[in-house]
Design an enzyme around this catalytic site. Structure first.
Site, mmCIF file in Angstrom:
data_model
loop_
_atom_site.group_PDB
_atom_site.id
_atom_site.type_symbol
_atom_site.label_atom_id
_atom_site.label_comp_id
_atom_site.label_asym_id
_atom_site.label_seq_id
_atom_site.Cartn_x
_atom_site.Cartn_y
_atom_site.Cartn_z
ATOM 1 C CE1 TYR A 106 -19.525 -14.738 8.813
ATOM 2 C CE2 TYR A 106 -19.539 -16.003 10.855
ATOM 3 C CZ TYR A 106 -19.744 -15.926 9.482
ATOM 4 O OH TYR A 106 -20.172 -17.032 8.800
ATOM 5 C CE1 TYR B 92 -24.256 -17.280 7.886
ATOM 6 C CE2 TYR B 92 -25.968 -16.557 9.377
ATOM 7 C CZ TYR B 92 -24.766 -17.171 9.172
ATOM 8 O OH TYR B 92 -24.061 -17.664 10.241
ATOM 9 N NE ARG B 93 -22.568 -14.434 12.026
ATOM 10 C CZ ARG B 93 -22.518 -15.407 12.932
ATOM 11 N NH1 ARG B 93 -22.959 -16.615 12.617
ATOM 12 N NH2 ARG B 93 -22.031 -15.192 14.127
#
Lengths: 525, 525
Positions: free
Chosen positions: A91, A468-469
């Protein structure tokens, strides 16, 4: 290489800021060298690493040092990017969203402030990893388990704030958080919930406190620097069972989800059970090149042959039951009955005493033991293994799971990627995680991974799914999907951002939230 | 009686506002008569009812009408006080904190928008009561249970926003909320979590969404008007057991809490078990005057005689087990063993098929059936029965429970009140609820109840305990206890308040949060 500066800051201003920070933190804790900053580059960047590079990194050792750092940042309007230990791999790692930001690295703040065995919680600083906390509990003999995420080196605080999840009954990390200390952009120190009563012993016991509760607002956000966080721990069970059910057919996914949901709803299955795709299961046992080395995604025939040879399923359900042997047996009997009618499903179960440890790699997480087994995925495709993840929330219905699976698989194949993923079972939702694995040494693969992610996000949006991310590169895009009433949610987020951080110094762009000063930097890169 | 006006608003301005509201809502839905406003007075006020009186009440029927109401309120800077159905008895009923506020009564917005049996949730408007939702589920044949609070007439939205709690495995109402629609002071309509994706089907499935999560910030606050709320429902179990264990000795409380905590931690006991004090148990079976009619609190001897005669315990643990008969038996065996060593404890258990209903009054709540049995307490002391509640959060240790109990009991006796209360078991905390029951027709009792509450709050503060909720009259005092770092939490609350509601029109003073315009009204009345 030219020197990297914070945006809209002159070299002279930056030098003054650095001098002030050095005076406070000491020279070794203000990093500006190219070599020193290399660790803050995204190791798995699905594109140019330098797009998200830092101009410096600061390593404070205390709340007071953080406050001093903030004063200088406010004075010179220098954006900071907070990381706990910087392990947010897939991420963005430790890299900032806005290039030139200064990383505020909290790894030196690594105290385990309190462990309470009776009430089953810990209070930790951001630098404490799951490995650290687990080792501490073992060393002191506490009968408490951590709930490790996929990679045990991650920060407890960092993972929880990003709403990471694990595998035991405490798998929803955001839901098992209780109480925070936060330093706001103006230096004010807030303790949430019962922590606002100086002499309270209930800070880690009751989440909301009195009045509005802010903890969840400090997750996946840029409203403050979290310096202490309470986390509930699972009391070590008297016994446990680790189970795996292997399913032969791709379309079994639908039945699996339909069977798991009621078991999760009535807590027969208390843990965050994982429905692991065949390739991910195979990656724990072999390397891709053993099975296929042609171009593009692995063909169906190669996958089928591989799964047969390795004797694993197209889908593999991993679950755990914790408790007394009697309760485990009663619950396992229900689970056996529930899956009995799925053709060719094969069940495996192993029972353990509460203090026994499983030997197998990946499933040690289900016994509360952190590991790095998930990193085996990096060897799957060979080369300088990296991955970027697509993480849509999936309603816990067989129909939605199958739809997301085929959607992702087809799009991945189009870009030459295998479906490497699985679903983690919340109660009413599933976390669907797909990893696009690529060789960072192969520019074509890097580019294809980035292009694939963008396609997947558009697909998801069209189908009504949200993530969600998201990786730094897609944070704005992911936020833009949450567009009800012309983006009212983001308007609310940014109204609060501007009220709490008028100079826009804290993590501009995080999760798509830009302070007024940097709002023109929003962009779907 | 002189006409009541909103603070700092002239009669002429108010008339213009009322005319505008009448034009939008229709005459019948703008209430200004003394008779019409009587229902908005606190029925249980521990002091003068008029201290918290409204100048008008508005009953909009839609989100658009709410937006129109807000526009006028902003124009004239008239404070509004939102209630769902106004049943917040013991904490102020439908009355506003700031006298002269206009009540925004949402009872006409009473649609059950969606029930999803598969994924076990409902989406409701503020006017829907627990009775309504329960009746709807039964009428449509959904195999889902509500979790009723003490009084079934309460609003699902209202109770959840105030962080009320019930008795089943879904007893923590704030924790089983998922997704909101909120109208902000400026009229902007926000949907939280996955609801911000227009076409999402996951609004009621995954709470946080992407980025900061705001739902918990809209609870016990004055940041917006919640117009829709998602609530998770418990799938009807195949069977259940209702248990009661009666304990003979006052000091058994310590053992009860020490035994219950590990059972809650490992989910042997999944429900919000209630440790009910002897008097509260007795009030379900008799009236106080049968046992004692002298001055002051009931003496120990009268209590002992009463409990013996009624055959109930000094403490009475009410619990429920839901699931298959096998799992219920296995868990009940553990519970029996756990309590076996408490002298003179008497166990009762009754097993039910999932669709059977218990006949007894109070415990029907544990079977998901709303009732008004709790109101029997109003008859306990006779006269115009009323009560005001003291609700400190208690760490789930026997020592803390005993300490709070003796502290409250002694102080209550000093003011002439019985200890009428109990503890509801969260996992790591207990909700301790003490009700000061008084006769509203007796001015001395009214005054004593108020004085007692103020003393109890000071006692709690000195001992490091904080309240989870407070009556209008004590909202500021309760908030002031959360004073870490010179009130940093309240500073944060009010910074956000001012950002979201610059004119200070929404519920000034709620939970001690005052907008800038009314901050001088803060006071510990």
């Amino acid at each position: 290489m030219t020197r990297s500066l914070p945006p809209e800051v002159t070299a002279a201003q930056f030098d003054r800021a650095l001098a002030a920070w050095r005076a406070t933190l000491g020279d070794p804790h203000v990093v500006t060298s190219t070599a020193g900053l290399a660790v803050y580059l995204d190791p798995f960047a699905p594109g140019e690493r330098e797009a998200f590079s830092a101009s410096a990194a600061l390593l404070p050792a205390s709340v007071e040092e953080i406050r001093a750092v903030l004063r200088v940042a406010n004075q010179f309007r220098i954006p900071l990017w907070t990381v706990s230990t910087g392990r947010n791999f897939a991420y963005g790692g430790a890299a900032p969203r806005l290039a030139g930001s200064v990383v505020l690295d909290l790894q030196r703040m690594n105290r385990i402030i309190e462990v309470n065995e009776t009430l089953a919680y810990a209070l930790v600083e951001p630098g404490v990893s799951y490995f650290d906390l687990h080792a501490h509990l073992r060393a002191k003999g506490y009968r408490l388990w951590v709930d490790p995420p996929a990679a045990g080196w991650g920060s407890v605080v960092g993972n929880t704030l990003e709403r990471g999840f694990g595998y035991t009954d405490y798998g929803d990390h955001a839901a098992t958080q209780c109480g925070m200390e936060v330093v706001l952009a103006n230096g004010d120190i807030v303790r949430t919930g019962m922590g606002a009563i100086d002499t309270s012993t209930a800070w880690q016991l009751y989440r909301p406190g009195y009045g509005p509760s802010f903890d969840a607002m400090f997750m996946q956000s840029n409203y403050g620097v979290v310096t202490k966080l309470g986390v509930w721990l699972m009391p070590a069970p008297s016994a446990y069972l680790l189970g795996e059910i292997q399913f032969r057919h791709e379309a079994d996914l639908e039945a699996i989800v339909e069977i798991v949901r009621p078991l999760r709803l009535d807590a027969t299955l208390g843990n965050h059970a994982v429905i692991e795709g065949g390739l991910r299961r195979a990656a724990g046992l072999s390397a891709r090149a053993q099975w296929y080395d042609g171009p593009g995604a692995m063909p169906e025939s190669a996958i089928a042959a591989m799964l047969d040879k390795l004797n694993v399923g197209r889908w593999n359900l991993h679950f755990a039951l914790y408790g007394t042997p009697e309760l485990i047996d009663a619950r396992y009997a229900i689970i056996e009955r529930a899956f009995a009618h799925v053709p060719q499903a094969r069940r495996f179960a192993k029972r353990y005493a509460g203090d026994a440890e499983p030997t197998a790699g990946g499933d040690r997480n289900l016994a509360g033991i952190p590991s790095m087994a998930a990193f085996r995925m990096l060897d799957w495709r060979g080369g300088a293994g990296a991955h970027v993840d697509f993480a849509p929330v999936c309603p816990a219905t067989g129909r939605d799971a199958l739809r997301q699976y085929f959607m992702v698989k087809a799009r991945a194949a189009e870009y030459g990627f295998d479906y490497y993923g699985g679903f983690t079972a919340g109660v009413r939702h599933l976390h669907h995680i797909f990893a696009a694995i690529f060789d960072r040494g192969d520019a074509n693969q890097v580019e294809a991974a980035g292009a694939l992610l963008r396609s997947l996000m558009s697909d998801a949006r069209a189908a009504g799914y949200g993530e969600y991310r998201a990786h730094l590169a897609y944070m704005d895009f992911a936020a833009a999907q949450y567009s009800f009433n012309d983006g009212a949610l983001l308007r609310l987020s940014e109204t609060i951002k501007d009220a709490l951080d008028p100079n826009g110094i804290l993590a501009p762009g995080k999760q798509g939230i830009w302070p007024a000063a940097w709002r023109d930097r929003r962009g779907y890169t």
